[in-house]
Enzyme design. Structure first.
Site, PDB file in Angstrom:
ATOM      1  N   MET A  30      19.132  50.299  59.659  1.00  0.00           N
ATOM      2  CA  MET A  30      19.503  51.175  58.548  1.00  0.00           C
ATOM      3  C   MET A  30      18.399  51.150  57.492  1.00  0.00           C
ATOM      4  O   MET A  30      18.632  51.498  56.329  1.00  0.00           O
ATOM      5  CB  MET A  30      20.837  50.753  57.951  1.00  0.00           C
ATOM      6  CG  MET A  30      21.982  50.872  58.957  1.00  0.00           C
ATOM      7  SD  MET A  30      23.609  51.101  58.221  1.00  0.00           S
ATOM      8  CE  MET A  30      23.760  49.629  57.230  1.00  0.00           C
ATOM      9  N   ALA A  35      11.590  40.961  57.280  1.00  0.00           N
ATOM     10  CA  ALA A  35      11.022  40.211  58.412  1.00  0.00           C
ATOM     11  C   ALA A  35      11.999  40.087  59.575  1.00  0.00           C
ATOM     12  O   ALA A  35      11.586  39.923  60.726  1.00  0.00           O
ATOM     13  CB  ALA A  35      10.569  38.831  57.937  1.00  0.00           C
ATOM     14  N   HIS A  37      13.947  42.498  60.687  1.00  0.00           N
ATOM     15  CA  HIS A  37      13.746  43.705  61.507  1.00  0.00           C
ATOM     16  C   HIS A  37      12.406  43.634  62.257  1.00  0.00           C
ATOM     17  O   HIS A  37      12.318  44.059  63.410  1.00  0.00           O
ATOM     18  CB  HIS A  37      13.729  44.957  60.623  1.00  0.00           C
ATOM     19  CG  HIS A  37      15.014  45.207  59.885  1.00  0.00           C
ATOM     20  ND1 HIS A  37      15.134  45.056  58.521  1.00  0.00           N
ATOM     21  CD2 HIS A  37      16.234  45.596  60.336  1.00  0.00           C
ATOM     22  CE1 HIS A  37      16.380  45.360  58.163  1.00  0.00           C
ATOM     23  NE2 HIS A  37      17.060  45.681  59.245  1.00  0.00           N
ATOM     24  N   GLY A 147      19.839  42.010  65.878  1.00  0.00           N
ATOM     25  CA  GLY A 147      19.771  40.671  65.297  1.00  0.00           C
ATOM     26  C   GLY A 147      21.086  39.916  65.482  1.00  0.00           C
ATOM     27  O   GLY A 147      22.168  40.504  65.408  1.00  0.00           O
ATOM     28  N   GLN A 153      28.872  42.272  65.631  1.00  0.00           N
ATOM     29  CA  GLN A 153      28.344  43.595  66.000  1.00  0.00           C
ATOM     30  C   GLN A 153      27.691  43.535  67.383  1.00  0.00           C
ATOM     31  O   GLN A 153      27.886  44.421  68.227  1.00  0.00           O
ATOM     32  CB  GLN A 153      27.324  44.047  64.950  1.00  0.00           C
ATOM     33  CG  GLN A 153      26.477  45.238  65.357  1.00  0.00           C
ATOM     34  CD  GLN A 153      25.602  45.726  64.231  1.00  0.00           C
ATOM     35  OE1 GLN A 153      26.071  46.388  63.320  1.00  0.00           O
ATOM     36  NE2 GLN A 153      24.309  45.412  64.277  1.00  0.00           N
TER      37      GLN A 153
HETATM   38  O1  PAF Z   1      22.822  46.415  62.057  1.00  0.00           O
HETATM   39  C1  PAF Z   1      22.583  47.519  61.539  1.00  0.00           C
HETATM   40  O2  PAF Z   1      21.605  47.699  60.812  1.00  0.00           O
HETATM   41  C2  PAF Z   1      23.534  48.674  61.817  1.00  0.00           C
HETATM   42  O3  PAF Z   1      24.846  48.238  61.888  1.00  0.00           O
HETATM   43  C3  PAF Z   1      23.137  49.494  63.054  1.00  0.00           C
HETATM   44  C4  PAF Z   1      23.216  48.658  64.325  1.00  0.00           C
HETATM   45  C5  PAF Z   1      21.734  50.033  62.883  1.00  0.00           C
HETATM   46  C6  PAF Z   1      24.100  50.667  63.225  1.00  0.00           C
HETATM   47  O4  PAF Z   1      24.072  51.514  62.106  1.00  0.00           O
END
Ligand code: PAF
Length: 281
Positions: A30, A35, A37, A147, A153
């Site tokens: 998003m 770091a 990402h 991550g 998630q």
């Molecule tokens: O983890 C995230 O940044 C968000 O939940 C994702 C996986 C990009 C979905 O919008």
């Protein structure tokens, strides 16, 4: 590096990369990249692989009282950073392209998404599941990187891929932390200096509890101690719980891989974190 804003452009880029025999890797984000990402991008960079990073602040995964409006947006800085780190394409879909008028489909995953963040943030995982399914279809990625900070998630996404017979491989990447142990998060910038100093109580409390549970101490006592440490530091605790690392079921057997998960609010900022606990025996 390509900067792509329309689906036809994305499909053309992916087709060209496939024609050269490349594997397509996706790193969904998003934005407001840090770091953590970049560790995903580095993990995705392999010989013969083209790496696409998507940046989309997904309105469907925010509740009505959550931080959608103030979520940090730093597109130019993000694009520059990705170019420096060898990303091949940035996918920046506009909201109207992602959810055009008449959009009526949602992906819901039961079980693994019901507890913890699913209970604290109703509808959150429906939004995540829907957008991630769309991103997989749009990019036709062979492999996607997420991550482990968002551990639930990751479990939800693994469930979607298994249940819907998707061929994308899901890779979880270990949490990246600041020097004092706080997990990196785009939301850390909401913390003022005093809150940031106190926030380190979250990884510390989890670490202490994880060590106690890992050596076989009483789980409820360890969780109660962690909860007390978080309250003492000024956190309001959403949950702190021990779960099976695969199913996320609570009260897991000690001979299973387990995960200690927590979400807590420091002022208006909600932080999440988790720690692995190795099976005993
Ligand atoms: O983890 C995230 O940044 C968000 O939940 C994702 C996986 C990009 C979905 O919008």
């Amino acid at each position: 590096m390509l900067t792509i804003r329309d689906l036809d452009g994305l499909r053309a880029a992916v087709a060209a990369w496939r024609a050269e025999g490349a594997t397509i890797a996706l790193v969904p984000t998003m934005g407001a990249l840090h770091a953590g990402h970049i560790a995903l991008v580095e993990a995705a960079r392999r010989p013969g692989t083209r790496v696409i990073v998507s940046i989309f602040v997904n309105p469907k995964q925010f509740g009505p009282d959550e931080d959608l409006a103030r979520y940090p947006r730093r597109e130019s800085a993000d694009v520059r950073l990705l170019a420096e780190h060898g990303c091949d394409g940035v996918w920046l879909p506009p909201v109207e392209a992602m959810y055009p008028a008449g959009f009526a489909t949602g992906v819901t995953v039961s079980g693994v998404s019901d507890s913890f963040d699913g209970a604290a943030r109703p509808g959150h995982f429906d939004g995540v599941a829907t957008v991630v399914t769309k991103l997989f279809n749009q990019t036709r990625a062979d492999i996607a990187y997420f991550g482990e900070k968002d551990f639930q998630q990751l479990a939800v996404i693994r469930r979607i891929v298994a249940d819907l017979d998707m061929s994308v491989e899901i890779v979880g990447v270990p949490i990246q932390r600041d020097d004092d142990g706080l997990a990196l998060s785009s939301r850390n910038i909401y913390l003022d200096d005093a809150q940031r100093a106190k926030a380190v109580a979250l990884p510390r409390a989890l670490g202490v509890a994880a060590r106690a549970i890992g050596r076989g101490d009483d789980v409820e006592a360890a969780l109660a101690e962690a909860r007390a440490a978080l309250h003492a530091a000024g956190f309001a605790v959403d949950y702190i719980a021990l779960a099976d690392a695969e199913t996320l079921a609570e009260s897991p057997a000690a001979d299973r891989p387990r995960r200690l998960l927590a979400a807590a609010r420091m002022g208006a900022t909600r932080l999440i974190d988790n720690v692995a606990i190795e099976p005993i025996g």
